[in-house]
Scaffold this active site. Structure first.
Site, short mmCIF file in Angstrom:
data_model
loop_
_atom_site.label_atom_id
_atom_site.label_comp_id
_atom_site.label_asym_id
_atom_site.label_seq_id
_atom_site.Cartn_x
_atom_site.Cartn_y
_atom_site.Cartn_z
N ASP A 103 62.12 65.60 38.68
CA ASP A 103 61.29 65.05 39.73
C ASP A 103 59.99 64.58 39.05
O ASP A 103 59.68 65.00 37.93
CB ASP A 103 61.01 66.13 40.77
CG ASP A 103 59.96 65.73 41.78
OD1 ASP A 103 60.12 64.66 42.40
OD2 ASP A 103 58.97 66.47 41.94
N ASP A 148 56.45 63.68 40.96
CA ASP A 148 55.22 64.21 41.54
C ASP A 148 55.23 65.74 41.57
O ASP A 148 56.12 66.36 42.15
CB ASP A 148 55.04 63.68 42.97
CG ASP A 148 54.76 62.19 42.99
OD1 ASP A 148 53.68 61.80 42.54
OD2 ASP A 148 55.64 61.43 43.45
N ASP A 161 59.82 70.62 41.96
CA ASP A 161 58.79 71.54 42.44
C ASP A 161 58.81 71.78 43.94
O ASP A 161 57.95 72.48 44.46
CB ASP A 161 57.40 71.02 42.05
CG ASP A 161 57.03 69.75 42.83
OD1 ASP A 161 57.84 68.79 42.82
OD2 ASP A 161 55.96 69.72 43.45
#
Length: 211
Positions: A9, A11, A161
């Site tokens: 991922d 961001d 996250d």
């Protein structure tokens, strides 16, 4: 031995964008008719899933695609001001040197991510970058990547996250490493039962070896 592919991922996992995204979201709150995020509320939101956050904020589902587009557009102006998560660059270089194939799947724009990676001299580390607008998860994008790159699920590891990253990876039948340095809290991530939960990028190589 089959070469492992690690999909990241962007961001909150590679780039430290949480503060910038919260700032942008607060500026757009009146336009899109949802509550602003105070420091106390940010702590609360970190413990919620994507669906719970949307319900809590009160934003209309019909407005979300337009909100996403506006956020990405505003983030473009800040992209070279953002920094990689501390320790991530070193971890990515180490994984690359060990022969792992690296890629990115993001709901941010391809332009933003490409510019960030180029600015921080990280672009050469990644074999592919896929971008797609997702509200609750990335399962469809992950499955498309697996098909287009002809990857077997058992050779792929996803690193993210957010709770939606864990959910998407599980639905795509790939291993998932949750990282606690991004948006969702360690407690929220643990509830989703990722294969691994780590707290610093320096743990990545050792955990990947176990996948």
């Amino acid at each position: 031995m089959t070469q492992k592919v690690i999909i990241f991922d962007f961001d909150g996992t590679i780039a430290d964008t949480v503060e910038a995204l919260v700032s942008i979201a607060n500026r757009l709150a009146i336009e899109f008719d949802y509550i602003q995020i105070t420091p106390n509320e940010l702590t609360l939101l970190r413990n919620l899933t994507s669906r719970e956050i949307i319900r809590y904020s009160g934003v209309s589902l019909l407005k979300i695609p337009f909100l996403f587009k506006k956020v990405k557009s505003e983030l473009k102006n800040k992209i070279t001001e953002l920094e990689p998560i501390s320790g991530v660059k070193e971890a990515l270089i180490e994984l690359n040197q060990k022969g792992y194939r690296l890629g990115v799947i993001t709901s941010n724009s391809q332009e933003n991510v490409t510019e960030f990676l180029r600015f921080h001299n990280l672009n050469y580390l990644f074999e592919f970058l896929y971008s797609g607008v997702t509200i609750f998860g990335k399962t469809t994008i992950i499955n498309n990547v697996l098909r287009q790159k002809q990857l077997k699920p058992e050779t792929v590891i996803y690193v993210g996250d957010e709770t939606r990253d864990i959910e998407a990876a599980k639905k795509a039948n790939i291993k998932v490493i949750a990282v606690s340095w991004g948006f969702n809290s360690p407690e929220a991530l643990a509830k989703q039962n990722p294969d691994f939960l780590i707290h610093h990028p320096s743990e990545l190589l050792d955990v990947v070896k176990l996948c």
